[in-house]
Design an enzyme around this catalytic site. Sequence first.
Site, PDB file in Angstrom:
ATOM      1  N   SER A 179      52.345  26.865  35.495  1.00  0.00           N
ATOM      2  CA  SER A 179      51.546  25.646  35.370  1.00  0.00           C
ATOM      3  C   SER A 179      50.534  25.799  34.242  1.00  0.00           C
ATOM      4  O   SER A 179      50.288  24.862  33.481  1.00  0.00           O
ATOM      5  CB  SER A 179      50.822  25.343  36.683  1.00  0.00           C
ATOM      6  OG  SER A 179      51.751  25.170  37.711  1.00  0.00           O
ATOM      7  N   LYS A 199      41.084  28.628  42.261  1.00  0.00           N
ATOM      8  CA  LYS A 199      41.394  28.150  40.905  1.00  0.00           C
ATOM      9  C   LYS A 199      40.754  26.797  40.647  1.00  0.00           C
ATOM     10  O   LYS A 199      40.739  25.947  41.532  1.00  0.00           O
ATOM     11  CB  LYS A 199      42.906  27.981  40.750  1.00  0.00           C
ATOM     12  CG  LYS A 199      43.655  29.277  40.686  1.00  0.00           C
ATOM     13  CD  LYS A 199      45.123  29.017  40.378  1.00  0.00           C
ATOM     14  CE  LYS A 199      45.922  30.306  40.376  1.00  0.00           C
ATOM     15  NZ  LYS A 199      47.363  30.065  40.315  1.00  0.00           N
ATOM     16  N   HIS A 231      58.963  25.728  40.078  1.00  0.00           N
ATOM     17  CA  HIS A 231      58.620  25.592  41.502  1.00  0.00           C
ATOM     18  C   HIS A 231      59.740  24.870  42.252  1.00  0.00           C
ATOM     19  O   HIS A 231      60.126  25.267  43.349  1.00  0.00           O
ATOM     20  CB  HIS A 231      57.348  24.737  41.684  1.00  0.00           C
ATOM     21  CG  HIS A 231      56.097  25.333  41.120  1.00  0.00           C
ATOM     22  ND1 HIS A 231      55.285  24.655  40.238  1.00  0.00           N
ATOM     23  CD2 HIS A 231      55.504  26.538  41.330  1.00  0.00           C
ATOM     24  CE1 HIS A 231      54.238  25.405  39.932  1.00  0.00           C
ATOM     25  NE2 HIS A 231      54.345  26.559  40.573  1.00  0.00           N
ATOM     26  N   ARG A 284      58.618  35.907  38.987  1.00  0.00           N
ATOM     27  CA  ARG A 284      59.119  35.734  37.622  1.00  0.00           C
ATOM     28  C   ARG A 284      59.379  37.070  36.950  1.00  0.00           C
ATOM     29  O   ARG A 284      60.437  37.335  36.468  1.00  0.00           O
ATOM     30  CB  ARG A 284      58.122  34.909  36.791  1.00  0.00           C
ATOM     31  CG  ARG A 284      58.217  33.428  37.107  1.00  0.00           C
ATOM     32  CD  ARG A 284      57.000  32.687  36.677  1.00  0.00           C
ATOM     33  NE  ARG A 284      55.851  33.094  37.482  1.00  0.00           N
ATOM     34  CZ  ARG A 284      54.712  32.457  37.509  1.00  0.00           C
ATOM     35  NH1 ARG A 284      54.530  31.412  36.764  1.00  0.00           N
ATOM     36  NH2 ARG A 284      53.730  32.883  38.285  1.00  0.00           N
TER      37      ARG A 284
END
Length: 175
Positions: free
Chosen positions: A136, A41, A17, A98
């Site tokens: 994460s 989440k 990040h 990514r």
Amino acid sequence: MTTAIYPGSYDPVTYGHLNIAFRAASLFDKVVFALAINSSKKCLFTLEERLDMIRQGIAHYAKEKNLNDSNIEVTQFDGLLANFVMKYEKPAIIRGLRAVTDFEYEYQMALMNRYQNYQVDTLFLIASLRYSFLSSSIIKEIARHNGDYKKLVPPYVYGRLWEKFNNQSRENGKV
Ligand code: ADP
């Protein structure tokens, strides 16, 4: 003045990040880490803890890489991202990509945000190869099982994760 809004849940922030944020900071006048309050989440860390880790992470990354962090801010937002960004001058959403697996979700989000507000564009920065395997969730998984992730998150974040899992195991009678 151009503003890059960098939304996410940052549970917790990683070097992946931070790498994206600092690269954006050299392209935009201002970068704003925007922590989503209403993310669906379920997070390991509280909002305050996540904000704190982002702030500490920015300071550490800037010092370590000798970079300027004076144009990077941290805030939180509630509700629609497409509305929130309008608080800023010439806003654009930035996201890190990514791999192709990120693309489908990001493509949908970018189009939906533009559908909500045609003035909002999303720009993507390709994740640095060094950090492209990081998320994460995977960091939390490794931390939970006492693996090696020390070089993948700022030292402060490493400490908070260690504390979290160590205290949890102690409470569960495992330590
Ligand atoms: P969300 O909860 O919206 O998925 P995250 O907090 O997981 O958000 O991530 C925020 C943004 O950072 C996303 O654009 C994500 O693709 C990007 N990101 C996450 N990990 C990395 C990484 N290792 N390298 C580059 N970008 C990343």
